[in-house]
Write a protein that holds these residues in place. Structure first.
Motif, PDB file in Angstrom:
ATOM      1  N   TRP A  79      48.306  40.940 106.328  1.00  0.00           N
ATOM      2  CA  TRP A  79      47.164  40.219 105.753  1.00  0.00           C
ATOM      3  C   TRP A  79      46.025  41.191 105.524  1.00  0.00           C
ATOM      4  O   TRP A  79      45.593  41.885 106.447  1.00  0.00           O
ATOM      5  CB  TRP A  79      46.683  39.127 106.702  1.00  0.00           C
ATOM      6  N   SER A  80      45.564  41.241 104.318  1.00  0.00           N
ATOM      7  CA  SER A  80      44.358  41.987 104.002  1.00  0.00           C
ATOM      8  C   SER A  80      43.980  41.710 102.556  1.00  0.00           C
ATOM      9  O   SER A  80      44.481  42.360 101.639  1.00  0.00           O
ATOM     10  CB  SER A  80      44.541  43.496 104.206  1.00  0.00           C
ATOM     11  N   PRO A  81      43.105  40.734 102.337  1.00  0.00           N
ATOM     12  CA  PRO A  81      42.631  40.489 100.977  1.00  0.00           C
ATOM     13  C   PRO A  81      41.961  41.730 100.377  1.00  0.00           C
ATOM     14  O   PRO A  81      42.031  41.953  99.172  1.00  0.00           O
ATOM     15  CB  PRO A  81      41.641  39.335 101.120  1.00  0.00           C
ATOM     16  N   CYS A  82      41.343  42.548 101.222  1.00  0.00           N
ATOM     17  CA  CYS A  82      40.709  43.778 100.733  1.00  0.00           C
ATOM     18  C   CYS A  82      41.765  44.745 100.202  1.00  0.00           C
ATOM     19  O   CYS A  82      41.601  45.320  99.122  1.00  0.00           O
ATOM     20  CB  CYS A  82      39.892  44.441 101.840  1.00  0.00           C
ATOM     21  N   GLU A 101      43.215  32.522  99.339  1.00  0.00           N
ATOM     22  CA  GLU A 101      43.705  33.555 100.257  1.00  0.00           C
ATOM     23  C   GLU A 101      43.293  34.966  99.856  1.00  0.00           C
ATOM     24  O   GLU A 101      43.127  35.821 100.711  1.00  0.00           O
ATOM     25  CB  GLU A 101      45.232  33.478 100.374  1.00  0.00           C
ATOM     26  N   ASP A 102      43.180  35.211  98.544  1.00  0.00           N
ATOM     27  CA  ASP A 102      42.892  36.560  98.065  1.00  0.00           C
ATOM     28  C   ASP A 102      41.526  36.669  97.399  1.00  0.00           C
ATOM     29  O   ASP A 102      41.173  37.719  96.870  1.00  0.00           O
ATOM     30  CB  ASP A 102      43.962  37.000  97.053  1.00  0.00           C
ATOM     31  N   THR A 107      37.971  37.977 101.301  1.00  0.00           N
ATOM     32  CA  THR A 107      37.605  39.397 101.283  1.00  0.00           C
ATOM     33  C   THR A 107      36.335  39.634 102.095  1.00  0.00           C
ATOM     34  O   THR A 107      36.261  40.576 102.897  1.00  0.00           O
ATOM     35  CB  THR A 107      37.415  39.874  99.829  1.00  0.00           C
ATOM     36  N   ILE A 108      35.341  38.780 101.912  1.00  0.00           N
ATOM     37  CA  ILE A 108      34.098  38.899 102.676  1.00  0.00           C
ATOM     38  C   ILE A 108      34.363  38.700 104.167  1.00  0.00           C
ATOM     39  O   ILE A 108      33.798  39.403 105.011  1.00  0.00           O
ATOM     40  CB  ILE A 108      33.042  37.903 102.151  1.00  0.00           C
ATOM     41  N   THR A 109      35.245  37.772 104.499  1.00  0.00           N
ATOM     42  CA  THR A 109      35.602  37.539 105.905  1.00  0.00           C
ATOM     43  C   THR A 109      36.210  38.793 106.510  1.00  0.00           C
ATOM     44  O   THR A 109      35.844  39.212 107.612  1.00  0.00           O
ATOM     45  CB  THR A 109      36.569  36.346 106.030  1.00  0.00           C
ATOM     46  N   GLU A 110      37.140  39.410 105.777  1.00  0.00           N
ATOM     47  CA  GLU A 110      37.760  40.632 106.310  1.00  0.00           C
ATOM     48  C   GLU A 110      36.746  41.752 106.467  1.00  0.00           C
ATOM     49  O   GLU A 110      36.758  42.479 107.470  1.00  0.00           O
ATOM     50  CB  GLU A 110      38.920  41.078 105.426  1.00  0.00           C
ATOM     51  N   GLN A 142      38.373  32.383 114.995  1.00  0.00           N
ATOM     52  CA  GLN A 142      37.561  31.337 114.371  1.00  0.00           C
ATOM     53  C   GLN A 142      37.252  31.683 112.913  1.00  0.00           C
ATOM     54  O   GLN A 142      37.320  30.816 112.035  1.00  0.00           O
ATOM     55  CB  GLN A 142      36.256  31.144 115.151  1.00  0.00           C
ATOM     56  N   MET A 143      36.920  32.927 112.657  1.00  0.00           N
ATOM     57  CA  MET A 143      36.579  33.340 111.293  1.00  0.00           C
ATOM     58  C   MET A 143      37.764  33.214 110.340  1.00  0.00           C
ATOM     59  O   MET A 143      37.587  32.946 109.154  1.00  0.00           O
ATOM     60  CB  MET A 143      36.079  34.793 111.289  1.00  0.00           C
ATOM     61  N   THR A 144      38.957  33.421 110.852  1.00  0.00           N
ATOM     62  CA  THR A 144      40.145  33.419 109.990  1.00  0.00           C
ATOM     63  C   THR A 144      40.878  32.085 109.978  1.00  0.00           C
ATOM     64  O   THR A 144      41.919  31.967 109.335  1.00  0.00           O
ATOM     65  CB  THR A 144      41.123  34.541 110.414  1.00  0.00           C
TER      66      THR A 144
END
Length: 193
Positions: A79-82, A101-102, A107-110, A142-144
């Motif tokens: 997992w890595s939208p970035c 998801e992408d 992206t901001i969360t990651e 929690q963030m994810t």
């Protein structure tokens, strides 16, 4: 569709080959100087990925190497939208996956997770004790929660975080280097000493 109940889930499954994260890839982190400042140029197979990065801070803290965390999350958590954005591997064939998801929120969360971890790492001498606080791991969970990665355990997150920081330390110590990321065996190896 993706089975979010399984920790063994590949978030790549059911997508076009050009939308999958690559099974393995070599990333070169090349430190360069420009106008008296240090920057990192990242490339894969000789092609520059993303912008040349500096620390974006008054403090010289080597944040310019932080993309190693994104590639490590892609490798160990799948997992890595970035990483998907940097590699042009967003899953556009399914618009809702592309958006939720992408997209920007993921992206901001990651990026926020990366920054939270970076600030914690500075306080813990880059996780020298080989532990990530339970509080930080709970915050990450929690963030994810809105994303497919919610199926990953705190232990899986901790393992990915610690691996990312072991690679980060090598990049800083050597002012760059090449890392092989392998999704098949969920590992990353620093190749240049």
């Amino acid at each position: 569709m993706v089975d979010l109940k399984s920790n063994k889930t590949s978030f790549n499954s059911t997508f076009h080959k050009n939308e999958e994260l690559p099974n393995s890839f070599l990333v070169n982190f090349n430190e360069i100087k420009k106008e008296g400042k240090e920057f990192v140029r990242i490339s894969i197979d000789g092609t520059q990925i993303g912008d040349v990065i500096d620390d974006n801070s008054y403090e010289k803290d080597f944040y310019r190497y932080h993309d190693v965390f994104h590639y490590t999350f892609a490798t160990m958590l799948n997992w890595s939208p970035c990483t998907r954005a940097m590699l042009g591997r967003k899953r556009k064939s399914i618009p809702i996956i592309d958006e939720y998801e992408d997209g920007a929120r993921a992206t901001i969360t990651e990026e926020a997770i990366s920054l939270i971890l970076f600030n914690e790492a500075k306080r813990t001498n880059l996780f020298e004790n080989r532990k990530v606080s339970k509080t930080i791991l709970k915050i990450i969970k929690q963030m994810t929660e809105p994303f497919e990665v919610r199926v990953k355990t705190e232990k899986e997150w901790e393992k990915a975080i610690l691996k990312g920081y072991s690679l980060f330390k090598k990049l800083v110590a050597n002012r760059g280097g090449e890392i092989e990321f392998n999704l098949d065996n969920r590992n990353a190896i620093y190749l240049n000493n």
